[in-house]
Design a protein around this motif. Structure first.
Motif, PDB file in Angstrom:
ATOM      1  N   PRO A 182     -41.007  19.769  35.405  1.00 43.24           N
ATOM      2  CA  PRO A 182     -41.432  18.677  36.309  1.00 43.24           C
ATOM      3  C   PRO A 182     -40.540  18.626  37.551  1.00 43.24           C
ATOM      4  O   PRO A 182     -39.698  17.730  37.705  1.00 43.24           O
ATOM      5  CB  PRO A 182     -41.257  17.432  35.435  1.00 43.24           C
ATOM      6  CG  PRO A 182     -40.168  17.782  34.478  1.00 43.24           C
ATOM      7  CD  PRO A 182     -40.316  19.255  34.209  1.00 43.24           C
ATOM      8  N   LEU A 183     -40.727  19.574  38.449  1.00 39.32           N
ATOM      9  CA  LEU A 183     -39.829  19.732  39.592  1.00 39.32           C
ATOM     10  C   LEU A 183     -39.850  18.530  40.527  1.00 39.32           C
ATOM     11  O   LEU A 183     -38.825  18.157  41.095  1.00 39.32           O
ATOM     12  CB  LEU A 183     -40.195  21.004  40.362  1.00 39.32           C
ATOM     13  CG  LEU A 183     -40.020  22.325  39.592  1.00 39.32           C
ATOM     14  CD1 LEU A 183     -40.384  23.502  40.477  1.00 39.32           C
ATOM     15  CD2 LEU A 183     -38.590  22.470  39.077  1.00 39.32           C
ATOM     16  N   LYS A 184     -41.023  17.911  40.708  1.00 39.11           N
ATOM     17  CA  LYS A 184     -41.099  16.754  41.597  1.00 39.11           C
ATOM     18  C   LYS A 184     -40.272  15.594  41.059  1.00 39.11           C
ATOM     19  O   LYS A 184     -39.534  14.938  41.806  1.00 39.11           O
ATOM     20  CB  LYS A 184     -42.553  16.326  41.782  1.00 39.11           C
ATOM     21  CG  LYS A 184     -43.379  17.278  42.636  1.00 39.11           C
ATOM     22  CD  LYS A 184     -44.778  16.730  42.863  1.00 39.11           C
ATOM     23  CE  LYS A 184     -45.594  17.670  43.752  1.00 39.11           C
ATOM     24  NZ  LYS A 184     -46.980  17.155  43.973  1.00 39.11           N
ATOM     25  N   GLU A 185     -40.368  15.351  39.755  1.00 32.42           N
ATOM     26  CA  GLU A 185     -39.604  14.251  39.150  1.00 32.42           C
ATOM     27  C   GLU A 185     -38.113  14.543  39.180  1.00 32.42           C
ATOM     28  O   GLU A 185     -37.297  13.661  39.466  1.00 32.42           O
ATOM     29  CB  GLU A 185     -40.078  14.031  37.716  1.00 32.42           C
ATOM     30  CG  GLU A 185     -41.539  13.621  37.612  1.00 32.42           C
ATOM     31  CD  GLU A 185     -42.001  13.540  36.161  1.00 32.42           C
ATOM     32  OE1 GLU A 185     -41.261  12.965  35.347  1.00 32.42           O
ATOM     33  OE2 GLU A 185     -43.079  14.063  35.855  1.00 32.42           O
TER      34      GLU A 185
ATOM     35  N   VAL B 248     -32.549  13.960  41.942  1.00 27.04           N
ATOM     36  CA  VAL B 248     -31.486  14.668  42.665  1.00 27.04           C
ATOM     37  C   VAL B 248     -31.288  14.062  44.056  1.00 27.04           C
ATOM     38  O   VAL B 248     -30.153  13.792  44.477  1.00 27.04           O
ATOM     39  CB  VAL B 248     -31.817  16.171  42.774  1.00 27.04           C
ATOM     40  CG1 VAL B 248     -30.806  16.867  43.699  1.00 27.04           C
ATOM     41  CG2 VAL B 248     -31.795  16.829  41.399  1.00 27.04           C
ATOM     42  N   VAL B 249     -32.398  13.828  44.768  1.00 26.62           N
ATOM     43  CA  VAL B 249     -32.321  13.246  46.110  1.00 26.62           C
ATOM     44  C   VAL B 249     -31.757  11.827  46.050  1.00 26.62           C
ATOM     45  O   VAL B 249     -30.898  11.442  46.856  1.00 26.62           O
ATOM     46  CB  VAL B 249     -33.707  13.246  46.787  1.00 26.62           C
ATOM     47  CG1 VAL B 249     -33.667  12.456  48.093  1.00 26.62           C
ATOM     48  CG2 VAL B 249     -34.169  14.675  47.045  1.00 26.62           C
ATOM     49  N   LEU B 250     -32.212  11.040  45.065  1.00 32.16           N
ATOM     50  CA  LEU B 250     -31.717   9.668  44.920  1.00 32.16           C
ATOM     51  C   LEU B 250     -30.216   9.662  44.644  1.00 32.16           C
ATOM     52  O   LEU B 250     -29.462   8.879  45.248  1.00 32.16           O
ATOM     53  CB  LEU B 250     -32.467   8.948  43.800  1.00 32.16           C
ATOM     54  CG  LEU B 250     -32.015   7.510  43.494  1.00 32.16           C
ATOM     55  CD1 LEU B 250     -32.166   6.620  44.720  1.00 32.16           C
ATOM     56  CD2 LEU B 250     -32.793   6.942  42.306  1.00 32.16           C
ATOM     57  N   ALA B 251     -29.766  10.532  43.734  1.00 32.70           N
ATOM     58  CA  ALA B 251     -28.332  10.601  43.418  1.00 32.70           C
ATOM     59  C   ALA B 251     -27.528  11.019  44.647  1.00 32.70           C
ATOM     60  O   ALA B 251     -26.428  10.500  44.893  1.00 32.70           O
ATOM     61  CB  ALA B 251     -28.096  11.580  42.270  1.00 32.70           C
ATOM     62  N   PHE B 252     -28.072  11.945  45.436  1.00 30.12           N
ATOM     63  CA  PHE B 252     -27.371  12.398  46.648  1.00 30.12           C
ATOM     64  C   PHE B 252     -27.240  11.256  47.654  1.00 30.12           C
ATOM     65  O   PHE B 252     -26.190  11.085  48.279  1.00 30.12           O
ATOM     66  CB  PHE B 252     -28.130  13.567  47.268  1.00 30.12           C
ATOM     67  CG  PHE B 252     -27.445  14.163  48.465  1.00 30.12           C
ATOM     68  CD1 PHE B 252     -26.355  15.007  48.317  1.00 30.12           C
ATOM     69  CD2 PHE B 252     -27.885  13.868  49.749  1.00 30.12           C
ATOM     70  CE1 PHE B 252     -25.714  15.554  49.423  1.00 30.12           C
ATOM     71  CE2 PHE B 252     -27.252  14.408  50.857  1.00 30.12           C
ATOM     72  CZ  PHE B 252     -26.163  15.256  50.692  1.00 30.12           C
ATOM     73  N   ILE B 253     -28.301  10.466  47.804  1.00 21.47           N
ATOM     74  CA  ILE B 253     -28.257   9.319  48.726  1.00 21.47           C
ATOM     75  C   ILE B 253     -27.215   8.304  48.267  1.00 21.47           C
ATOM     76  O   ILE B 253     -26.408   7.794  49.059  1.00 21.47           O
ATOM     77  CB  ILE B 253     -29.648   8.667  48.838  1.00 21.47           C
ATOM     78  CG1 ILE B 253     -30.626   9.617  49.544  1.00 21.47           C
ATOM     79  CG2 ILE B 253     -29.565   7.335  49.592  1.00 21.47           C
ATOM     80  CD1 ILE B 253     -32.061   9.136  49.524  1.00 21.47           C
ATOM     81  N   LEU B 254     -27.215   8.004  46.953  1.00 22.19           N
ATOM     82  CA  LEU B 254     -26.255   7.034  46.426  1.00 22.19           C
ATOM     83  C   LEU B 254     -24.829   7.548  46.560  1.00 22.19           C
ATOM     84  O   LEU B 254     -23.900   6.781  46.855  1.00 22.19           O
ATOM     85  CB  LEU B 254     -26.578   6.722  44.966  1.00 22.19           C
ATOM     86  CG  LEU B 254     -27.939   6.046  44.698  1.00 22.19           C
ATOM     87  CD1 LEU B 254     -28.118   5.789  43.217  1.00 22.19           C
ATOM     88  CD2 LEU B 254     -28.057   4.751  45.485  1.00 22.19           C
TER      89      LEU B 254
END
Length: 490
Positions: A418-421, A426-432
């Protein structure tokens, strides 16, 4: 079902002993960093020598532990003959290694940069040789399903090691780094005595024909092991030769000490491995196995990202694991090393495709490519950027190994991950993480409070999207909607 229950029970025992052992060893970091200032280079010596020990351990066992498991379960071989052949072979190689090192101790010590303290090299050579030999009796315990004895001896070794270290470095206020290695040798000899029943009471027999067959099976495992361990230790072995500053040991000590904070991720990865690996091989023929692989990958990434945010979010507290503030200048490597550990875990998760189809040579190829990248980054950039290049080298090496394994695996054993999920998390963790970095200049209390809110938010997203509270074991029943039944009346 009974066999699967046994697998889970043994997994819990082995896994718990390993995680506890790693955690107890983790407690030596504040002890050593409190006793050895960064400028003394003491912790740099420990970091460097134990990197060599890890590599030598792989060379001296040369895949025979796994080979023993494989051949002792073959129907046409006698398990006692396999055990005796394995013990004699590994023991002979370990003995020859010890003799050669002791005979050429002076030039070897000088080459490693310890010409003024050859005893460090000599003691650790004897220790790692005994440890390599003891790997086979420990494998025998596992093969005999003596999980409790296995775990008890492992934990005994760790506890005695810590007590002896506390006695010398804390209560006696010792300052000689050599005692780290002397204590290690003493505890290894203690283990050898405790395991005496595992290499007595049977006929020691070397079957030469069997040995040739075993060696033909073990060499790819050796190649894979060398590449894998170099990915973890090559930077620490190369650093003294390629770093151009006069404070080499000080810088290596800073890198080694701060990297230990990131080893929290290694503990999580190892716990996952102990729990996951037996289940995978126990259910290779299950039709739903592919779906389990993809789900396991997704949840592994989700929870390691959560662990990443927790560590970097509370680094102002966790840094006290490294007691001496002289080392804190190296804390900037922690996020990089942790990200590399996550990719190593993903790479391990991806590795099952070639293990399942018996194409383990791919593992050696991927690990070799990753190791080459790591070495290249270190050789090119360490002279200019110091230990930061070591951290980025590990990141690049594991990243390349992970990506090559994924793309080749999709050709030979395609899985619908499930690459999109995964990308969302990954993107959310990078932003945080970026927000945490921006708040790092705030007062400590304000920064910790803000980071706590961010971590809570990430956790809430996990629960909302992928971990409904009602599905949790034990406590889940308190979050399920009541299932009212309407009583029908005639």
């Amino acid at each position: 079902m009974g066999k699967l229950t046994t697998i889970f029970k043994d997994t819990a025992i082995y896994g718990l002993s390993s995680i506890i052992g790693r955690f107890l060893n983790y407690l030596l970091v504040p002890l050593y960093t409190a006793q050895f200032s960064a400028a003394s280079g003491g912790y740099g010596i420990i970091t460097n020598i134990y990197a060599y020990v890890a590599l030598v351990m792989v060379l001296l066992t040369f895949g025979m532990e796994t080979t023993y498991f494989r051949f002792t379960n073959k129907t046409h071989t006698d398990s006692q003959t396999v055990y005796g052949t394995t013990l004699i072979t590994v023991g002979f190689v370990a003995l020859m290694f010890t003799v050669l090192v002791l005979v050429f101790l002076s030039p070897i010590s000088s080459l490693m940069g310890y010409g003024d303290h050859p005893e460090y090299v000599g003691v650790m050579a004897v220790t790692v040789a005994i440890d390599a030999f003891l790997c086979i009796p420990f494998a025998h315990l596992r093969q005999q399903r003596k999980a409790v004895k296995f775990a008890a001896l492992k934990l005994l070794n760790i506890v005695v090691t810590i007590l002896l270290n506390l006695t010398y470095f804390y209560w006696m206020d010792g300052k000689d780094v050599g005692y780290v290695f002397y204590i290690n040798l003493a505890c290894t000899v203690m283990l050898a005595v405790c395991l005496v029943t595992e290499y007595t009471g049977f006929r020691w027999l070397l079957d030469k024909q069997l040995l040739r067959t075993m060696l033909s099976y073990s060499w790819p495992i050796l190649v894979l092991g060398i590449a894998g361990i170099l990915n973890q230790t090559a930077d620490k072995m190369l650093f003294p030769y390629i770093y151009e500053g006069s404070d080499m040991r000080q810088q290596l000590g800073i890198y080694g000490a701060c990297s230990k904070i990131a080893m929290i991720m290694a503990m999580i990865t190892q716990a996952f491995r102990f729990a996951y690996e037996p289940i995978v091989f126990a259910g290779v023929k299950d039709k739903d196995q592919r779906e389990m692989y993809t789900k396991a990958m997704k949840y592994f990434i989700i929870f390691t990202l959560l662990a990443f945010l927790i560590v970097v979010g509370y680094i102002d507290l966790l840094k006290y694991i490294v007691r001496n503030p002289d080392y804190w200048v190296g804390l900037k490597v922690v996020p990089i090393v942790m990200a590399a550990e996550i990719m190593m875990g993903v790479y391990f998760n991806l590795s099952f495709w070639y293990k399942i189809i018996d194409k383990t040579i791919w593992g050696a190829i991927f690990s070799g490519i990753g190791c080459a990248v790591l070495l290249a980054v270190n050789i090119i950039f360490v002279p200019k950027y110091g230990y930061m290049a070591c951290a980025w080298g590990g990141f690049a090496g594991y990243g390349v190994a992970m990506l090559t394994s994924y793309f080749v695996g999709q050709k030979y054993y395609p899985l619908n991950y499930p690459l999109k999920e995964i990308s969302f998390y990954v993107v959310l963790a990078f932003i945080l993480y970026g927000l945490m970095r921006a708040a790092s200049d705030w007062p400590v209390i304000a920064s910790l409070a803000f980071n706590t809110l961010l971590i809570a938010g990430f956790t809430a997203v996990i629960i909302w999207r992928d971990l409904p509270l009602a599905s949790l074991p034990i406590v889940g029943k308190y979050f399920r909607k009541p299932n009212y039944k309407i009583k029908q009346t005639l």
